[in-house]
Design an enzyme around this catalytic site. Structure first.
Site, PDB file in Angstrom:
ATOM      1  N   LYS A  98       0.799  -1.221   0.000  1.00  0.00           N
ATOM      2  CA  LYS A  98       0.000   0.000   0.000  1.00  0.00           C
ATOM      3  C   LYS A  98       0.839   1.283   0.000  1.00  0.00           C
ATOM      4  CE  LYS A  98      -3.959  -2.047  -0.141  1.00  0.00           C
ATOM      5  NZ  LYS A  98      -4.902  -1.883  -1.258  1.00  0.00           N
TER       6      LYS A  98
HETATM    7  N1  PMP Z   1      -3.526  -7.976   1.449  1.00  0.00           N
HETATM    8  C1  PMP Z   1      -3.624  -7.051   2.394  1.00  0.00           C
HETATM    9  C2  PMP Z   1      -3.020  -7.326   3.730  1.00  0.00           C
HETATM   10  C3  PMP Z   1      -4.303  -5.852   2.146  1.00  0.00           C
HETATM   11  O1  PMP Z   1      -4.413  -4.920   3.115  1.00  0.00           O
HETATM   12  C4  PMP Z   1      -4.881  -5.647   0.871  1.00  0.00           C
HETATM   13  C5  PMP Z   1      -5.631  -4.376   0.596  1.00  0.00           C
HETATM   14  N2  PMP Z   1      -6.986  -4.397   0.928  1.00  0.00           N
HETATM   15  C6  PMP Z   1      -4.756  -6.647  -0.100  1.00  0.00           C
HETATM   16  C7  PMP Z   1      -4.058  -7.797   0.228  1.00  0.00           C
HETATM   17  C8  PMP Z   1      -5.362  -6.549  -1.466  1.00  0.00           C
HETATM   18  O2  PMP Z   1      -4.718  -5.644  -2.307  1.00  0.00           O
HETATM   19  P1  PMP Z   1      -5.572  -4.756  -3.283  1.00  0.00           P
HETATM   20  O3  PMP Z   1      -6.424  -3.849  -2.430  1.00  0.00           O
HETATM   21  O4  PMP Z   1      -4.606  -4.011  -4.111  1.00  0.00           O
HETATM   22  O5  PMP Z   1      -6.461  -5.653  -4.086  1.00  0.00           O
END
Ligand code: PMP
Length: 344
Positions: free
Chosen positions: A48
């Site tokens: 992130k």
């Molecule tokens: N794994 C974790 C620990 C996350 O916080 C997130 C974000 N919601 C994701 C995977 C998924 O990534 P994305 O939001 O880019 O689909």
């Protein structure tokens, strides 16, 4: 010879360019070559960081943000941490509405990083005034000079990965990647990375990991939102109870669902076999890989890249805590540690 000081100007310069690490042991007996893109190596310990930096810098470029302004977001924790980190360096206020499903560690970390945190009930519908979406919207309306990142509905979330994660994986695999396997929450990671990779080679197959209790797989198959798919589950950050526009479903060839229990075991196994201390969704991604391999979709010469989104330290009170595992009923023979603690 005159030596120069070798230092980064600030922590934000370390975002991205995470390593690709070969999986050697957990994949034994599995057909294909497996490589993990380990996003825990970002300074905020998750993928992130990439979207926080990209979205905030885009807002700066467009003149939307100026120092002292407030940045608001809904988050399971990781995005909040990343926004808080970027806000500190760039001089913004950070306000976060988080789900009560988030671990206490994550919430304490956000506070530590200077964020104002609102904890909202997890199991209410998205349009409930207590949901973290509605709370964030209300705060955005109330606070003058605020920007709402809105990661689930922000194209720039996809864009961040299109410009960073995608090219990094393409270069690190010398263009030899055959499959991308990634978790889908907002969908930004998988969509942006896939969009870049498929532009280079449309033959690359992209598989999303979804949770039981989430609507994403069914929506991908039918293009219909089915509320019957929704029920509570444990994994934080994976799957969704709504359809995020930050997911480009056309870039994804298939979704596979994984259980809370098998994902927790897979994360623990990654630590024990590969020395990789990664988060719950990394376990989910690893579990998805195993299921896909069992279905026979990989061949010996395939190069499969799996994205591990965050670090294990954020789950000490959950999947890495034996009592928590027991409370969930996740204690079959697989979870029994071969090494333990001995008090002298
Ligand atoms: N794994 C974790 C620990 C996350 O916080 C997130 C974000 N919601 C994701 C995977 C998924 O990534 P994305 O939001 O880019 O689909």
């Amino acid at each position: 010879m005159k030596q120069e000081i070798q230092a980064h100007n600030n922590v934000l310069e370390l975002i991205g360019n995470t390593p690709l690490i070969k999986l050697n042991n957990i994949t034994s007996g599995m057909k294909g070559n497996y490589f993990a893109k380990v996003e825990a190596f970002n300074p905020g310990h998750s993928t992130k960081d990439r979207i926080a930096l990209h979205i905030i810098e885009e807002a700066e470029r467009k003149g939307i943000l100026s120092p002292g302004d407030t940045i608001i977001e809904t988050t399971s924790g990781n995005t909040g941490f990343s926004i808080a980190m970027v806000s500190i360096i760039k001089g913004y206020e950070c306000v976060l509405a988080v789900s009560s499903k988030s671990s206490k560690d994550k919430i304490d970390m956000l506070k530590t990083m200077g964020a104002k945190v609102y904890v909202c009930p997890a199991h209410v519908s998205a349009d409930d005034p207590r949901s973290y979406y509605e709370v964030a919207k209300r705060l955005h309306n109330e606070i003058n000079g605020s920007v709402y990142i809105n990661q689930y509905f922000n194209e720039l979330n996809i864009d961040a990965h299109y410009h960073t994660t995608g090219p990094e994986i393409w270069n690190q695999t010398a263009g030899k990647i055959t499959h991308l396997v990634a978790c889908s929450g907002t969908g930004g990671t998988i969509s942006g990375t896939a969009r870049f990779l498929k532009e280079q080679n449309p033959e690359i197959k992209v598989i999303g990991i979804d949770a039981y209790g989430s609507v994403l797989q069914k929506y991908h198959q039918t293009r219909q939102f089915d509320a019957n798919e929704i029920y509570p589950y444990r994994i934080e950050g994976l799957g969704k109870n709504l359809i995020p526009t930050a997911t480009d479903f056309d870039q994804i060839d298939a979704f596979i669902k994984v259980t809370d229990e098998s994902s927790a075991h897979a994360a623990r196994e990654l630590a024990k076999t590969e020395g990789l201390f990664v988060g719950y969704t990394s376990g989910a991604a690893m579990q998805g890989l195993k299921q896909l391999e069992e279905e026979g979709i990989f061949s010996e010469e395939d190069n499969i890249v799996v994205i591990f989104p965050d670090h294990g330290s954020r789950y000490m009170s959950k999947i890495y805590n034996d009592e928590w595992m027991e409370q969930q009923g996740f204690t079959d023979a697989k979870s029994q540690d071969t090494v333990g603690i001995e008090y002298i």
